[in-house]
Structure formats: structure tokens, C-alpha cells
Design a protein around this motif. Structure first.
Motif, PDB file in Angstrom:
ATOM      1  N   SER A 103      20.949  -1.092  17.229  1.00 50.27           N
ATOM      2  CA  SER A 103      20.421   0.311  16.713  1.00 50.27           C
ATOM      3  C   SER A 103      21.755   1.437  16.717  1.00 50.27           C
ATOM      4  O   SER A 103      22.690   1.112  17.092  1.00 50.27           O
ATOM      5  CB  SER A 103      19.366   0.799  17.776  1.00 50.27           C
ATOM      6  N   ALA A 104      21.263   2.391  16.135  1.00 56.20           N
ATOM      7  CA  ALA A 104      22.420   3.674  16.002  1.00 56.20           C
ATOM      8  C   ALA A 104      21.569   4.750  16.270  1.00 56.20           C
ATOM      9  O   ALA A 104      20.387   5.212  15.930  1.00 56.20           O
ATOM     10  CB  ALA A 104      22.782   3.771  14.571  1.00 56.20           C
ATOM     11  N   ILE A 105      22.182   5.692  17.076  1.00 59.28           N
ATOM     12  CA  ILE A 105      21.752   6.775  17.555  1.00 59.28           C
ATOM     13  C   ILE A 105      22.753   8.049  17.079  1.00 59.28           C
ATOM     14  O   ILE A 105      23.954   7.983  17.473  1.00 59.28           O
ATOM     15  CB  ILE A 105      21.716   6.983  19.149  1.00 59.28           C
ATOM     16  N   ILE A 106      22.185   8.785  16.334  1.00 58.58           N
ATOM     17  CA  ILE A 106      22.676   9.913  15.544  1.00 58.58           C
ATOM     18  C   ILE A 106      22.704  11.267  16.163  1.00 58.58           C
ATOM     19  O   ILE A 106      21.416  11.415  16.289  1.00 58.58           O
ATOM     20  CB  ILE A 106      22.625   9.646  13.997  1.00 58.58           C
ATOM     21  N   LEU A 107      23.697  11.772  16.725  1.00 58.45           N
ATOM     22  CA  LEU A 107      23.499  13.091  17.476  1.00 58.45           C
ATOM     23  C   LEU A 107      23.488  14.332  16.679  1.00 58.45           C
ATOM     24  O   LEU A 107      24.773  14.473  16.074  1.00 58.45           O
ATOM     25  CB  LEU A 107      24.280  12.964  18.794  1.00 58.45           C
ATOM     26  N   ALA A 108      22.489  15.061  16.246  1.00 59.75           N
ATOM     27  CA  ALA A 108      22.427  16.221  15.444  1.00 59.75           C
ATOM     28  C   ALA A 108      21.726  17.355  16.040  1.00 59.75           C
ATOM     29  O   ALA A 108      20.786  18.029  15.377  1.00 59.75           O
ATOM     30  CB  ALA A 108      21.886  15.921  14.177  1.00 59.75           C
ATOM     31  N   ALA A 109      22.007  17.598  17.481  1.00 58.36           N
ATOM     32  CA  ALA A 109      21.106  18.320  18.109  1.00 58.36           C
ATOM     33  C   ALA A 109      21.872  19.724  18.465  1.00 58.36           C
ATOM     34  O   ALA A 109      20.958  20.712  18.846  1.00 58.36           O
ATOM     35  CB  ALA A 109      20.448  17.901  19.402  1.00 58.36           C
ATOM     36  N   PHE A 113      24.925   1.913  18.891  1.00 55.31           N
ATOM     37  CA  PHE A 113      25.966   2.745  18.732  1.00 55.31           C
ATOM     38  C   PHE A 113      25.474   4.244  18.950  1.00 55.31           C
ATOM     39  O   PHE A 113      24.451   4.477  18.794  1.00 55.31           O
ATOM     40  CB  PHE A 113      26.345   2.954  17.193  1.00 55.31           C
ATOM     41  N   VAL A 114      26.657   4.987  19.409  1.00 58.38           N
ATOM     42  CA  VAL A 114      26.127   6.550  19.655  1.00 58.38           C
ATOM     43  C   VAL A 114      27.266   7.298  18.878  1.00 58.38           C
ATOM     44  O   VAL A 114      28.447   7.290  18.977  1.00 58.38           O
ATOM     45  CB  VAL A 114      26.245   6.923  21.116  1.00 58.38           C
ATOM     46  N   HIS A 115      26.620   8.157  17.704  1.00 54.80           N
ATOM     47  CA  HIS A 115      27.710   8.673  16.712  1.00 54.80           C
ATOM     48  C   HIS A 115      27.132  10.202  16.310  1.00 54.80           C
ATOM     49  O   HIS A 115      26.111  10.292  15.878  1.00 54.80           O
ATOM     50  CB  HIS A 115      27.349   8.009  15.562  1.00 54.80           C
ATOM     51  N   PRO A 116      28.009  10.896  16.901  1.00 57.36           N
ATOM     52  CA  PRO A 116      27.944  12.567  16.489  1.00 57.36           C
ATOM     53  C   PRO A 116      27.865  12.531  14.987  1.00 57.36           C
ATOM     54  O   PRO A 116      28.730  11.943  14.349  1.00 57.36           O
ATOM     55  CB  PRO A 116      29.031  13.125  17.205  1.00 57.36           C
ATOM     56  N   ALA A 117      26.878  13.486  14.463  1.00 56.32           N
ATOM     57  CA  ALA A 117      26.777  13.482  12.771  1.00 56.32           C
ATOM     58  C   ALA A 117      28.095  14.164  12.371  1.00 56.32           C
ATOM     59  O   ALA A 117      27.988  14.297  11.406  1.00 56.32           O
ATOM     60  CB  ALA A 117      25.541  14.554  12.799  1.00 56.32           C
ATOM     61  N   ASP A 118      28.866  14.877  13.352  1.00 55.58           N
ATOM     62  CA  ASP A 118      29.901  15.556  12.626  1.00 55.58           C
ATOM     63  C   ASP A 118      31.297  14.745  12.331  1.00 55.58           C
ATOM     64  O   ASP A 118      32.321  15.117  12.565  1.00 55.58           O
ATOM     65  CB  ASP A 118      30.276  16.909  13.527  1.00 55.58           C
TER      66      ASP A 118
END
Length: 383
Positions: A8-14, A101-106
Motif C-alpha cells: 500500500s501507499a499512504i500519501i499525506l496531503a493534510a 510506503f509513507v509519502h508526503p505529497a510535497d
């Protein structure tokens, strides 16, 4: 289901993006939003379970995602910081997830090949966490073992995810990559301008990435690295001289391809092997030049191009010393000329190199020796 699809991929956009002063996930970079770029990255490597965590301006994020096949996870506690969004994303994962994965959107310009290398390394040696490393710096995104879910969810948040993962450093996996994008985020307007510059030149490796590929990823010997650097210097000087006389060569492409032309030197048919590697990495233009640095087919009226410049430059450098074609090929004939089949190939290469050299000299109005002397690359001088 393939092993990649079990991930899985977690994309952080908060986040609020206060330092940027604009809402980062929907900033446009090369015609696409940063968020869209990160989602597309995972789809390209067959990670299909993609979860985008929202917080601030959730409807803007939903609108930006439009019809993309992702799950949206809202974090009502996003005011508490990024780690709360990490936990929200992890809490939403399926119970049998193998890794994530943990991936910041920036951080939008990580390359697909980097994720593939990271996943392959993780499969060979499972670890609590695997990091892409550029030089001596760990970057994003980390790939985390699914067994770490409960540990992260039960953590109080002190120091965030990075502090928690440092507890597992002894067992962590550092994977060297030739991708500076793992370090490049968009915290400030200046950072974003740097990303724009990088995106505009994404078709080739940068000088630092060439160096990391040779030194850290492939771990090639220092003399070979010095040879490639010298060939790059010569190739760039020749390409600039051609352009000064009306040519339209891509000097940066020439230089980057020459810098890594022997990246697969230890393999059979190393030109083809190097080209395969660069194609896998996503650099077809560089690959095409590397593929012909040993043997190049020229038609009688073929116009001067980047591949010919790299081919000629390689023949003008013996070890790390700039030499004339006569000296280079006389030495080859003396060493290998007793084998008729090999001698034929050497003579073919000499004819091709002389043909390219003649084109450069006719276009520039100066001899190659003069051009290299002007560039500080005198025949016979060591770097």
C-alpha cells in the motif's frame, strides 16, 4: 496478485503549508499537480492500494483526485501534526498488508525506478523499514513492514514517525539510489522553484546523480570513474564547440551520458548492458547514447548528433588521459592486432571516429586538438 500489489501507499496531503503560503498538494508542476504526480508514481509501479490522507481543505483534495482510483482517508485531528495523519492512514490499511510506503505529497519527483529498487531490496532482505538513500542522506518514501502497524499506532507521537523508526535503525535497510528527488520537498517557494528546475530537466541524470550511480549504487573503481569524468569533459567541450558554430546539440545530455557511459563496464557487452540499466531507470535518451559509445553505425551523410560526440570523446581518452585518435588506435592495433577478427573491429572503429572528428573540425573550423587545448583539455594531459 503480485508482490507489489500486496503493498500500500499512504500519501499525506493534510497539512496547512504555512511556509509555502499556497496549498501545496494542488500546486502545478509540469502540467500536473504534485498530488497527481505522487499518485501516478505508485500506479506506475503497480502499487494499486493508494490511500490519500486529507485534513486541511479536504474537498479541494477530493476535487484534485477526481476519478483517480485512490481511497481518501480524512484525518479530523490533522491540527495535531503530520504524525496524526500517518496514524490515520495506517489505521485504514487492510489487516494483511505486507508493507506500505509513507509519502508526503510535497515530494513529487521521486522516480518509479527508485520505488522498484526499494521494493526489490526489501523483498530480498525484509526489514522493519527500508529507506532510499542519496549519498549519505536518507530520503522519502520509507517502505515499512506491515508488522510495524501496531507499533506505529500505539506510539504517542513524540518526535513523529522518523523518531519512532530510528529505534529500528539496527535492522533498517538503506538502499542507495541515483535519485536526488528522494530529498527534494516543497516547504518554501524557493524549494518549489528548485523542483520546477529539476522537472524541466528530468530526462537525464544530474551531475550529482551520475556520481552517485557510479560511486554508491554500482560501486565502480575510482580509475573507471575518472575515465568517465574525463570523457564527459571532452564530450561537453566538443558539443559546445559545435554549437558555437551553429549546431544544436544538447550539451547537458551529452555530458550526462558520457559521465556514465561505462556504468556496466564489468558486464559482457557493457554498452548494451549500460543502456538497459538507463532504460530501466527511465532515461531512454541517455541510454541511446551509451548504447553506441563502443560501436556506432554511420551513414555517409549522417548529420552530427549527440551519440557521435560521445562516441568520439570516448576514443579521445585513454584511462584518464586525453590522447589523439592516432595514438589511441595505434596502441589498440599493437596490443590486439594479431587477432584478425579483432583488428577488423578496431579499424572499423577508427574509421568511424575519424569520420566524426572530421565533421567536428569542418563545422568548427578548428582541429579537435585546438578545441581541446582551448578548453584546457590538452592532448596527453592528466586531469
Amino acid at each position: 496478485m503480485t508482490r507489489h500489489r500486496q503493498r500500500s501507499a499512504i500519501i499525506l496531503a493534510a497539512g496547512y503549508a504555512r511556509r509555502m503560503r499556497r496549498f501545496k498538494p494542488v500546486l502545478t508542476l509540469g502540467g500536473r499537480t504534485m498530488l497527481e504526480r505522487v499518485v501516478s508514481l505508485y500506479r506506475r509501479v503497480d502499487v494499486t492500494d493508494i490511500r490519500v490522507v486529507t485534513g486541511f481543505r479536504p474537498e479541494t483534495i477530493r476535487s484534485a483526485l477526481d476519478a483517480l482510483p485512490v481511497a481518501v482517508v480524512h484525518n479530523p485531528s490533522h491540527d495535531e501534526g503530520m504524525f496524526s495523519s500517518v496514524q490515520a492512514g495506517i489505521d485504514s490499511l487492510p489487516s494483511d498488508v505486507s508493507s506500505f510506503f509513507v509519502h508526503p505529497a510535497d515530494i513529487p519527483l521521486v522516480r518509479p525506478h527508485t520505488l522498484t529498487v526499494l521494493m526489490d531490496a526489501f523483498d530480498r532482505r525484509p526489514s522493519p523499514v527500508a529507506y532510499p538513500v542519496f549519498g549519505d542522506r536518507r530520503g522519502h518514501p520509507p517502505l515499512i513492514d506491515g508488522a510495524m502497524k501496531d507499533t506505529i499506532l500505539s506510539h504517542g507521537g513524540d518526535g513523529g514517525l522518523s523518531a519512532l523508526l530510528r529505534r529500528f535503525d539496527a535492522a533498517a535497510l538503506d538502499v542507495q539510489v541515483a535519485d536526488e528527488g528522494v530529498l527534494l520537498d516543497a516547504d518554501t517557494p524557493e524549494d518549489f522553484r528548485r523542483l520546477e528546475t529539476r522537472q524541466a530537466t528530468c530526462g537525464r541524470l544530474t551531475e550529482d546523480e551520475c556520481r552517485m550511480l557510479m560511486e554508491k549504487v554500482c560501486r565502480l573503481p575510482a580509475p573507471l570513474i575518472r575515465h568517465c569524468q574525463r570523457v564527459a569533459d571532452v564530450a561537453a567541450a566538443l558539443a559546445r564547440a559545435v554549437n558555437d558554430s551553429g549546431g544544436t546539440l544538447d550539451v547537458c545530455l551529452v555530458q550526462s551520458a558520457a559521465r556514465v557511459h561505462d556504468v556496466a563496464r564489468g558486464e559482457k557487452n557493457h554498452a548494451a548492458a549500460g543502456a538497459r540499466l538507463l532504460n530501466e531507470m527511465g532515461f531512454p535518451a541517455m541510454a541511446a547514447l551509451v548504447a553506441t559509445h563502443m560501436q556506432i553505425d554511420l551513414t555517409e551523410n549522417s548529420s552530427l548528433d549527440e551519440a557521435q560526440i560521445v562516441h568520439l570523446a570516448d576514443k579521445l581518452v585513454a584511462g584518464a588521459t586525453v590522447v589523439s585518435l592516432k595514438r589511441r588506435f595505434d596502441a589498440k592495433i599493437e596490443k590486439y592486432g594479431h587477432d584478425p577478427a579483432v583488428a577488423v573491429k578496431i579499424l572499423q572503429r577508427r574509421r568511424a571516429a575519424l569520420s566524426i572528428q572530421n565533421k567536428v573540425e569542418q563545422m568548427s573550423g578548428r582541429t579537435v586538438g585546438q578545441l581541446l587545448t582551448t578548453a584546457g583539455l590538452t592532448h596527453g594531459r592528466q586531469p
